[in-house]
Design a protein around this motif. Sequence first.
Motif, PDB file in Angstrom:
ATOM      1  N   ALA A 154      26.632  12.662 -44.939  1.00  0.00           N
ATOM      2  CA  ALA A 154      27.133  11.747 -44.986  1.00  0.00           C
ATOM      3  C   ALA A 154      27.157  11.322 -46.257  1.00  0.00           C
ATOM      4  O   ALA A 154      28.295  11.169 -47.136  1.00  0.00           O
ATOM      5  CB  ALA A 154      27.166  10.713 -43.650  1.00  0.00           C
ATOM      6  N   LEU A 155      25.646  10.662 -46.597  1.00  0.00           N
ATOM      7  CA  LEU A 155      25.814   9.995 -48.320  1.00  0.00           C
ATOM      8  C   LEU A 155      26.401  11.186 -49.279  1.00  0.00           C
ATOM      9  O   LEU A 155      26.625  11.212 -50.073  1.00  0.00           O
ATOM     10  CB  LEU A 155      24.483   9.731 -48.587  1.00  0.00           C
ATOM     11  CG  LEU A 155      24.238   8.323 -47.818  1.00  0.00           C
ATOM     12  CD1 LEU A 155      22.851   8.225 -47.198  1.00  0.00           C
ATOM     13  CD2 LEU A 155      25.137   6.952 -47.755  1.00  0.00           C
TER      14      LEU A 155
ATOM     15  N   ALA B  56      30.193  12.002 -49.807  1.00  0.00           N
ATOM     16  CA  ALA B  56      30.662  10.936 -49.892  1.00  0.00           C
ATOM     17  C   ALA B  56      30.676  10.368 -51.428  1.00  0.00           C
ATOM     18  O   ALA B  56      29.890  10.132 -52.361  1.00  0.00           O
ATOM     19  CB  ALA B  56      29.963   9.346 -49.728  1.00  0.00           C
TER      20      ALA B  56
ATOM     21  N   ASP C 123      32.242   5.273 -47.878  1.00  0.00           N
ATOM     22  CA  ASP C 123      32.807   5.759 -49.256  1.00  0.00           C
ATOM     23  C   ASP C 123      33.351   5.321 -50.323  1.00  0.00           C
ATOM     24  O   ASP C 123      33.753   5.479 -50.335  1.00  0.00           O
ATOM     25  CB  ASP C 123      33.249   7.434 -48.656  1.00  0.00           C
ATOM     26  CG  ASP C 123      33.697   8.366 -49.861  1.00  0.00           C
ATOM     27  OD1 ASP C 123      32.798   8.030 -50.737  1.00  0.00           O
ATOM     28  OD2 ASP C 123      34.727   8.906 -50.319  1.00  0.00           O
ATOM     29  N   GLN C 124      32.319   3.793 -50.124  1.00  0.00           N
ATOM     30  CA  GLN C 124      33.138   2.811 -51.031  1.00  0.00           C
ATOM     31  C   GLN C 124      32.165   2.776 -52.468  1.00  0.00           C
ATOM     32  O   GLN C 124      30.654   2.898 -52.394  1.00  0.00           O
ATOM     33  CB  GLN C 124      32.923   1.832 -50.629  1.00  0.00           C
ATOM     34  CG  GLN C 124      33.504   1.453 -49.449  1.00  0.00           C
ATOM     35  CD  GLN C 124      33.610   0.546 -48.560  1.00  0.00           C
ATOM     36  OE1 GLN C 124      32.820  -0.439 -48.005  1.00  0.00           O
ATOM     37  NE2 GLN C 124      34.185  -0.239 -47.526  1.00  0.00           N
TER      38      GLN C 124
ATOM     39  N   THR D 133      33.380   9.839 -53.339  1.00  0.00           N
ATOM     40  CA  THR D 133      33.573   8.177 -54.112  1.00  0.00           C
ATOM     41  C   THR D 133      32.344   7.105 -54.372  1.00  0.00           C
ATOM     42  O   THR D 133      32.091   6.661 -55.754  1.00  0.00           O
ATOM     43  CB  THR D 133      34.854   7.895 -53.386  1.00  0.00           C
ATOM     44  OG1 THR D 133      35.803   8.325 -52.993  1.00  0.00           O
ATOM     45  CG2 THR D 133      35.039   6.208 -54.086  1.00  0.00           C
ATOM     46  N   PHE D 134      31.811   6.960 -53.554  1.00  0.00           N
ATOM     47  CA  PHE D 134      30.539   6.609 -53.252  1.00  0.00           C
ATOM     48  C   PHE D 134      29.868   7.150 -55.096  1.00  0.00           C
ATOM     49  O   PHE D 134      29.387   6.421 -55.842  1.00  0.00           O
ATOM     50  CB  PHE D 134      29.398   6.878 -52.223  1.00  0.00           C
ATOM     51  CG  PHE D 134      28.157   5.865 -52.899  1.00  0.00           C
ATOM     52  CD1 PHE D 134      27.512   4.908 -53.435  1.00  0.00           C
ATOM     53  CD2 PHE D 134      26.949   7.154 -52.546  1.00  0.00           C
ATOM     54  CE1 PHE D 134      26.417   4.812 -53.820  1.00  0.00           C
ATOM     55  CE2 PHE D 134      25.899   7.249 -52.332  1.00  0.00           C
ATOM     56  CZ  PHE D 134      24.762   5.152 -53.362  1.00  0.00           C
TER      57      PHE D 134
END
Length: 437
Positions: free
Chosen positions: A305-306, A309, A282-283, A311-312
């Motif tokens: 998961a993507l 995420a 999550d960057q 934040t990403f």
Amino acid sequence: MTTGLLISAIRSGAGKTTVTLGLLAALARRGIRLRAAKAGPDYIDPAFHAAATGAPCVNLDSWTMPPPLLQTLMARATDNTDLVVVEGVMGLFDGVPADAARDGSSASIAARFRLPVILVLDVTAQSQSAAAVVRGFAAHRTDVHVAGVVLNRVGSERHQKLITDAIAVLNIPVVGAVPRDTAFALPERHLGLVQADEHGDLAKRITALADMAETHLDLDAILALAAPIETSSLNATATALPPPGQRIALASDAAFSFIYPHLIAGWRDAGAEIIRFSPLADQAPPADCDSCWLPGGYPELHAGALAAATTFQEGLVHFAQTRPVHGECGGYMVLGKGLEDADGQRHAMTGLLSHTTSFQKRKLHLGYREARLLVDSVIGSTGMIVRGHEFHYASLTDIGHDEPLVELTNADGHSLPERGGRRGHVTGTFFHAIAAA
């Protein structure tokens, strides 16, 4: 002087990667300064080569890479190196309809650099007939020298002797005989081997392969077959693609891992900095970068998961408002509106482009690609010809309404319907760019 050889086979699945890794690991134990190379467009095998040798691996592909670039990459591979070992792709002579020097085959690399070929022969369900296969391969091209043979998946000592005696009349030495043993095999998934960095026991596996090679390969005989690589005529200045920026944010984790080492090396040589970040962690792309590159990989295995995420996703959307973002294959899928996983569950992606993709509706897309750029982009300028490769099972379920990025053909020159996409600062394609033609 640096010497070299090429490990090939009569077909895919004959065991050349296992033999190559075992050979590399065993020779590294001897303290030989090694560099490995992979013929053809492959991301996964080079990571194993690097693990076995402790040195970066490079791709050598005669169809996508113009001769000056091939010369450059080989020149760099020979620097401070005793031996360069090239692992072939598919069967020795398998390529595309093109001039023999640029057909993408392992043979084209062997001929260009005058590399002796060690032929890995899967002898399952045959004995003396193996000699006829070796005879045919040895005589097929006068500029390709089959210097030795490694028998793979040998059933017994008698089986080995029958084959070795039959090949002896050809004056081509048998320099190894590997028994049938599933313990030597590496796990696979839909795009090839499970990636090197996903193996928690990779060092143990490499050690086992080195033990196998020391036991079943004649390492001294193989070293004696290697031939000098003439480096004085090799050009060391050609580059593949211009860097997409001065500071490049590169997505890098289990979902985004397919980027060619020669691209990163070329960008660094041109003065660019590579700043890695992990969408799965999550960057967001670092704010001090001026471009973002999302390579291929396995987003279809990490779609949930993507999608979570935030934040990403939010960071990438913000980044794309002012700076270029480019996605290849898996990266292109994540730039779309949605991605359907193997179970048919739809996950929201970044929506920076308007297409949607599905991994449930699997269809193999495989082959070389030649692209003419329709606009200036991070890949190159308008009208530029870029060659690359495509290998995925995901399909477009909605092509969206973005402007096209490229006109695409295959290696036969036949037009393909996919055009990639562009919107604002965002571009994406299913094919991976390898080099400007």
